[in-house]
Enzyme design. Structure first.
Site, PDB file in Angstrom:
ATOM      1  N   GLY A  16       0.820  -1.214   0.000  1.00 28.36           N
ATOM      2  CA  GLY A  16       0.000   0.000   0.000  1.00 28.36           C
ATOM      3  C   GLY A  16       0.846   1.254   0.000  1.00 28.36           C
ATOM      4  N   GLU A  35      11.146   2.852   5.669  1.00 28.88           N
ATOM      5  CA  GLU A  35      10.942   1.402   5.753  1.00 28.88           C
ATOM      6  C   GLU A  35      11.990   0.848   6.717  1.00 28.88           C
ATOM      7  OE1 GLU A  35       8.806  -1.193   4.764  1.00 28.88           O
ATOM      8  OE2 GLU A  35      10.276  -2.195   6.045  1.00 28.88           O
ATOM      9  N   THR A  42       5.459  -7.130   3.395  1.00 30.06           N
ATOM     10  CA  THR A  42       5.113  -8.523   3.691  1.00 30.06           C
ATOM     11  C   THR A  42       4.943  -9.334   2.413  1.00 30.06           C
ATOM     12  OG1 THR A  42       3.986  -7.776   5.672  1.00 30.06           O
ATOM     13  CG2 THR A  42       3.459  -9.993   4.911  1.00 30.06           C
ATOM     14  N   CYS A  43       4.207  -8.793   1.473  1.00 34.36           N
ATOM     15  CA  CYS A  43       3.874  -9.547   0.262  1.00 34.36           C
ATOM     16  C   CYS A  43       5.130 -10.046  -0.446  1.00 34.36           C
ATOM     17  CB  CYS A  43       3.048  -8.660  -0.669  1.00 34.36           C
ATOM     18  SG  CYS A  43       2.812  -9.375  -2.287  1.00 34.36           S
ATOM     19  N   CYS A  48       3.020 -13.310   0.137  1.00 33.00           N
ATOM     20  CA  CYS A  48       2.511 -13.903  -1.098  1.00 33.00           C
ATOM     21  C   CYS A  48       3.581 -14.487  -2.017  1.00 33.00           C
ATOM     22  CB  CYS A  48       1.755 -12.849  -1.926  1.00 33.00           C
ATOM     23  SG  CYS A  48       1.059 -11.480  -1.025  1.00 33.00           S
ATOM     24  N   LYS A  51       5.879 -17.367  -0.623  1.00 34.57           N
ATOM     25  CA  LYS A  51       4.954 -18.479  -0.368  1.00 34.57           C
ATOM     26  C   LYS A  51       4.574 -19.180  -1.668  1.00 34.57           C
ATOM     27  CE  LYS A  51       0.655 -17.722  -0.597  1.00 34.57           C
ATOM     28  NZ  LYS A  51      -0.568 -16.963  -0.298  1.00 34.57           N
ATOM     29  N   ALA A 115      10.119   4.711  11.564  1.00 35.41           N
ATOM     30  CA  ALA A 115       9.565   6.059  11.752  1.00 35.41           C
ATOM     31  C   ALA A 115       8.380   5.984  12.704  1.00 35.41           C
ATOM     32  CB  ALA A 115       9.109   6.638  10.409  1.00 35.41           C
ATOM     33  N   TYR A 178      -5.773 -19.265   6.256  1.00 36.75           N
ATOM     34  CA  TYR A 178      -5.198 -19.667   4.976  1.00 36.75           C
ATOM     35  C   TYR A 178      -3.684 -19.836   5.041  1.00 36.75           C
ATOM     36  CZ  TYR A 178      -3.677 -14.929   3.527  1.00 36.75           C
ATOM     37  OH  TYR A 178      -3.040 -13.722   3.426  1.00 36.75           O
ATOM     38  N   GLU A 182      -2.019 -23.224   3.898  1.00 36.47           N
ATOM     39  CA  GLU A 182      -1.089 -23.194   2.767  1.00 36.47           C
ATOM     40  C   GLU A 182       0.249 -23.814   3.165  1.00 36.47           C
ATOM     41  OE1 GLU A 182      -2.723 -19.322   0.265  1.00 36.47           O
ATOM     42  OE2 GLU A 182      -1.138 -19.000   1.711  1.00 36.47           O
ATOM     43  N   ARG A 199      -8.247 -24.861  16.703  1.00 31.30           N
ATOM     44  CA  ARG A 199      -9.099 -24.941  17.884  1.00 31.30           C
ATOM     45  C   ARG A 199     -10.603 -24.905  17.569  1.00 31.30           C
ATOM     46  NH1 ARG A 199      -8.287 -18.945  20.590  1.00 31.30           N
ATOM     47  NH2 ARG A 199      -9.161 -17.825  18.837  1.00 31.30           N
ATOM     48  N   GLY A 262      -3.055 -16.098  13.217  1.00 30.81           N
ATOM     49  CA  GLY A 262      -3.622 -14.798  12.890  1.00 30.81           C
ATOM     50  C   GLY A 262      -2.587 -13.688  12.893  1.00 30.81           C
ATOM     51  N   THR A 311      -2.956  -8.101  -0.639  1.00 27.32           N
ATOM     52  CA  THR A 311      -2.086  -7.169  -1.344  1.00 27.32           C
ATOM     53  C   THR A 311      -2.813  -6.288  -2.360  1.00 27.32           C
ATOM     54  OG1 THR A 311      -0.023  -8.289  -0.981  1.00 27.32           O
ATOM     55  CG2 THR A 311      -0.240  -7.169  -3.091  1.00 27.32           C
ATOM     56  N   ALA A 341      -7.473 -16.049  -4.020  1.00 28.54           N
ATOM     57  CA  ALA A 341      -7.048 -17.442  -4.165  1.00 28.54           C
ATOM     58  C   ALA A 341      -6.392 -17.875  -2.872  1.00 28.54           C
ATOM     59  CB  ALA A 341      -6.064 -17.569  -5.318  1.00 28.54           C
ATOM     60  N   HIS A 435     -13.672 -26.211 -24.307  1.00 28.53           N
ATOM     61  CA  HIS A 435     -13.592 -27.659 -24.127  1.00 28.53           C
ATOM     62  C   HIS A 435     -12.267 -28.197 -24.646  1.00 28.53           C
ATOM     63  CE1 HIS A 435     -15.199 -31.654 -23.619  1.00 28.53           C
ATOM     64  NE2 HIS A 435     -14.779 -31.947 -24.834  1.00 28.53           N
ATOM     65  N   GLU A 440     -15.052 -25.284 -17.866  1.00 30.30           N
ATOM     66  CA  GLU A 440     -16.316 -25.294 -18.623  1.00 30.30           C
ATOM     67  C   GLU A 440     -17.502 -25.656 -17.734  1.00 30.30           C
ATOM     68  OE1 GLU A 440     -16.765 -28.427 -21.747  1.00 30.30           O
ATOM     69  OE2 GLU A 440     -14.865 -29.167 -20.989  1.00 30.30           O
TER      70      GLU A 440
HETATM   71  P1  FAD Z   1       2.987  -4.624   4.374  1.00 28.81           P
HETATM   72  O1  FAD Z   1       3.171  -5.208   3.037  1.00 28.81           O
HETATM   73  O2  FAD Z   1       3.041  -5.529   5.541  1.00 28.81           O
HETATM   74  O3  FAD Z   1       4.074  -3.473   4.527  1.00 28.81           O
HETATM   75  C1  FAD Z   1       4.262  -2.789   5.727  1.00 28.81           C
HETATM   76  C2  FAD Z   1       5.700  -2.338   5.800  1.00 28.81           C
HETATM   77  O4  FAD Z   1       5.836  -1.386   6.816  1.00 28.81           O
HETATM   78  C3  FAD Z   1       6.670  -3.457   6.151  1.00 28.81           C
HETATM   79  O5  FAD Z   1       7.664  -3.538   5.153  1.00 28.81           O
HETATM   80  C4  FAD Z   1       7.242  -3.066   7.500  1.00 28.81           C
HETATM   81  O6  FAD Z   1       8.592  -3.445   7.643  1.00 28.81           O
HETATM   82  C5  FAD Z   1       7.087  -1.561   7.455  1.00 28.81           C
HETATM   83  N1  FAD Z   1       6.982  -0.917   8.765  1.00 28.81           N
HETATM   84  C6  FAD Z   1       6.161  -1.247   9.781  1.00 28.81           C
HETATM   85  N2  FAD Z   1       6.272  -0.345  10.789  1.00 28.81           N
HETATM   86  C7  FAD Z   1       7.183   0.570  10.407  1.00 28.81           C
HETATM   87  C8  FAD Z   1       7.733   1.746  10.997  1.00 28.81           C
HETATM   88  N3  FAD Z   1       7.304   2.172  12.186  1.00 28.81           N
HETATM   89  N4  FAD Z   1       8.655   2.443  10.315  1.00 28.81           N
HETATM   90  C9  FAD Z   1       9.088   2.031   9.090  1.00 28.81           C
HETATM   91  N5  FAD Z   1       8.603   0.933   8.471  1.00 28.81           N
HETATM   92  C10 FAD Z   1       7.656   0.210   9.114  1.00 28.81           C
HETATM   93  N6  FAD Z   1      -2.132 -11.365   0.180  1.00 28.81           N
HETATM   94  C11 FAD Z   1      -2.600 -11.690  -1.055  1.00 28.81           C
HETATM   95  O7  FAD Z   1      -3.264 -10.869  -1.683  1.00 28.81           O
HETATM   96  N7  FAD Z   1      -2.327 -12.909  -1.618  1.00 28.81           N
HETATM   97  C12 FAD Z   1      -1.581 -13.841  -0.982  1.00 28.81           C
HETATM   98  O8  FAD Z   1      -1.353 -14.935  -1.505  1.00 28.81           O
HETATM   99  C13 FAD Z   1      -1.073 -13.529   0.303  1.00 28.81           C
HETATM  100  N8  FAD Z   1      -0.274 -14.401   0.962  1.00 28.81           N
HETATM  101  C14 FAD Z   1       0.229 -14.064   2.192  1.00 28.81           C
HETATM  102  C15 FAD Z   1       1.032 -14.990   2.845  1.00 28.81           C
HETATM  103  C16 FAD Z   1       1.558 -14.702   4.075  1.00 28.81           C
HETATM  104  C17 FAD Z   1       2.445 -15.714   4.769  1.00 28.81           C
HETATM  105  C18 FAD Z   1       1.266 -13.443   4.691  1.00 28.81           C
HETATM  106  C19 FAD Z   1       1.821 -13.116   6.041  1.00 28.81           C
HETATM  107  C20 FAD Z   1       0.468 -12.518   4.040  1.00 28.81           C
HETATM  108  C21 FAD Z   1      -0.061 -12.815   2.776  1.00 28.81           C
HETATM  109  N9  FAD Z   1      -0.882 -11.921   2.095  1.00 28.81           N
HETATM  110  C22 FAD Z   1      -1.381 -12.257   0.852  1.00 28.81           C
HETATM  111  C23 FAD Z   1      -1.264 -10.623   2.690  1.00 28.81           C
HETATM  112  C24 FAD Z   1      -0.412  -9.496   2.127  1.00 28.81           C
HETATM  113  O9  FAD Z   1       0.959  -9.806   2.294  1.00 28.81           O
HETATM  114  C25 FAD Z   1      -0.762  -8.198   2.827  1.00 28.81           C
HETATM  115  O10 FAD Z   1      -2.147  -7.976   2.720  1.00 28.81           O
HETATM  116  C26 FAD Z   1      -0.031  -6.994   2.209  1.00 28.81           C
HETATM  117  O11 FAD Z   1       1.350  -7.171   2.253  1.00 28.81           O
HETATM  118  C27 FAD Z   1      -0.443  -5.721   2.969  1.00 28.81           C
HETATM  119  O12 FAD Z   1       0.285  -4.629   2.496  1.00 28.81           O
HETATM  120  P2  FAD Z   1       0.542  -3.357   3.434  1.00 28.81           P
HETATM  121  O13 FAD Z   1       1.113  -2.317   2.554  1.00 28.81           O
HETATM  122  O14 FAD Z   1      -0.657  -3.068   4.219  1.00 28.81           O
HETATM  123  O15 FAD Z   1       1.620  -3.856   4.502  1.00 28.81           O
END
Ligand code: FAD
Length: 452
Positions: A16, A35, A42-43, A48, A51, A115, A178, A182, A199, A262, A311, A341, A435, A440
């Site tokens: 985001g 950052e 995370t993605c 994502c 994984k 930050a 999930y 996965e 649980r 979670g 993501t 998915a 087909h 289909e």
């Molecule tokens: P993030 O991508 O988490 O980015 C947040 C960033 O902020 C991080 O890099 C962190 O280091 C940084 N940060 C945090 N606090 C601070 C701070 N105070 N100062 C500076 N930097 C900071 N989504 C899908 O759509 N498809 C999938 O298949 C999928 N698989 C997933 C599998 C796993 C194992 C996990 C954990 C998540 C998965 N997701 C998937 C979810 C997806 O990764 C998240 O929804 C997405 O990354 C959210 O983006 P974001 O920008 O909100 O946060």
């Protein structure tokens, strides 16, 4: 001297934050991103992307097995964990570089620091620097929730699972979401003995009930020892590895315990109180439809807002923010009919409502096909595909589409276009089948399932 150092300061270089930063810069804003870990978030770094690479890796065992039915003789395959991890790490590093370069090319200033907020217009970095900024975007994502269990410090979460030096021979996965399911599939496919406990009464809460049952059965049939209504007791470290007890009275000796119980919004010690930003019960930043927080200069997008933790949703929210604040086009991120998915094995693709949820909102017809995919007529694998369409009886609109089986994620992306456009069952019916495919079936389901 300018009143502000930046028009926009983004905290978090994930899905985001990066999208919002780049688009806002394109609209002429002076933008910075902080950052604290690695760009891509995370993605890209531990979600994502790695994984899915591991899902690909694990699915080869199935292909080797299935090949025999087509006349292949495959020598005893062997798998090397460090090779996979090294290849995966190289790809993630490449992607991270692209994220960083894209930001730099858009003239965004990068700070590789943590930050925090000090007030509605002040950002402090962990090296002591401070900036006055016009707008702040909180895009700090989420973090794994670790339940307060004795010995939890011996367990890993999805943060560590991507960096294990050795492949565990036996793993206990705790959780039924999930991510848990996965990773159960990933480890099982790679040859690890997998125990999974959850649980509640069925895994994958929130999805269509029949899909959940179907996938849980298929996971068991593939060799995962999945038990529901069973909780983790405690974890002990011994010379032989880890010993975990469960509420089912079991004592499991394993090499790793993965807690996939979670995720929680990443808002601890972020300075939200100091800035006056309102948060919800789980620490999520509360926002309106335009991602604006209780403080007018501060916005939040992505997992930290705990709306729809995916993501593409975080990216859309980031883009909507940039449109609203820096392009004078007030834009809401659309959270309706978001397809997704789940890369369990077998895979799930889903869009819209599940059967039980739909029934609460009015009369529906359910169309359902459960069949053996053509590939398995020769492979001999005893696994069925499941497809369901949920149709609102009055409008005849398809309000849910659920697919389990190979390619489900790819299929549902396209079905989602139809659902989003408001397609009716008749629209599906007049679409000629492709087909021979599994997909289909989506356009050839003639009779609704009889009401029971
Ligand atoms: P993030 O991508 O988490 O980015 C947040 C960033 O902020 C991080 O890099 C962190 O280091 C940084 N940060 C945090 N606090 C601070 C701070 N105070 N100062 C500076 N930097 C900071 N989504 C899908 O759509 N498809 C999938 O298949 C999928 N698989 C997933 C599998 C796993 C194992 C996990 C954990 C998540 C998965 N997701 C998937 C979810 C997806 O990764 C998240 O929804 C997405 O990354 C959210 O983006 P974001 O920008 O909100 O946060």
């Amino acid at each position: 001297m300018a009143e502000f150092d930046y028009d926009l300061f983004v905290i978090g270089g994930g899905s985001g934050g990066v999208r919002a930063a780049r688009m806002s810069a394109t609209y002429g804003a002076k933008v910075a991103v902080a950052e604290e870990f690695r760009y891509g978030g995370t993605c890209v770094i531990r979600g994502c992307v790695p994984k899915k690479l591991m899902v690909y890796a694990s699915s080869y065992s199935e292909h080797f097995e299935d090949a025999a039915g087509f006349g292949w003789s495959v020598p005893e395959p062997s798998f090397d964990w460090p090779s996979l991890i090294a290849a995966k790490d190289a790809e993630i590093a490449r992607l991270e570089g692209i994220y960083r370069r894209n930001l730099e090319n858009a003239d965004v200033t990068l700070y590789d620091h943590r930050a925090v907020l000090e007030d509605p217009h002040t950002i402090a970095l962990d090296d002591g620097r401070r900036f006055r900024v016009r707008h702040i975007l909180i895009a700090t994502g989420g973090t794994p929730y670790v339940p307060p269990k004795t010995g939890a410090e011996h367990a890993i979460t999805s943060n560590e699972v991507f960096h294990l030096e050795e492949q565990p021979k036996r793993i206990l996965i705790v959780g039924g979401g999930y991510v848990a399911c996965e990773f159960a599939g990933i480890f099982n496919g790679l040859g690890t003995e997998v125990f999974q406990i959850y649980r509640s009464d069925q895994v994958l809460r929130g999805f269509d009930r029949e899909v959940r049952d179907h996938v849980a059965d298929a996971m068991r049939a593939r060799g995962i020892d999945l038990r529901v209504n069973e909780e983790l007791g405690e974890i002990k470290k011994t010379n032989a590895g880890l010993v975990a007890t469960t509420s089912g009275g079991r004592t499991l000796e394993v090499d790793q315990v993965m807690l996939a119980t979670g995720r929680v919004p990443n808002t601890a010690d972020l300075g939200l109180d100091e800035a006056g930003v309102a948060v919800g019960r789980h620490g999520e930043v509360l926002v309106d439809d335009y991602s604006q927080t209780s403080v007018p200069s501060i916005y939040a997008v992505g997992d930290v807002t705990d709306r729809l933790a995916l993501t593409p949703v975080a990216i859309r929210e980031g883009a909507a923010f940039a449109e609203t604040v820096f392009n004078a086009e007030p834009t809401r991120a659309d959270h309706e009919d978001v397809a997704t998915a789940i890369f369990t094995q077998p895979e799930i693709g889903t869009v819209g409502v599940g059967e039980d949820e739909a029934r609460k909102n009015g009369p529906i017809d359910v169309y359902r096909a459960s069949f053996r995919a053509m590939v398995h007529t020769l492979s001999g694998r005893d696994e069925r595909m499941l497809m369901k369409l949920i149709v609102a009886r009055d409008s005849q609109r398809v309000i849910g589409c659920h697919i389990v089986g190979h390619g489900a994620g790819e299929m549902v992306q396209l079905a989602a276009v139809a659902v989003k456009m408001g397609a009716t069952k008749a629209d599906f019916d007049r679409t000629v089948a492709v087909h021979p495919t599994a997909a289909e079936e989506l356009v050839t389901m003639r009779e609704p399932v009889a009401e029971t």
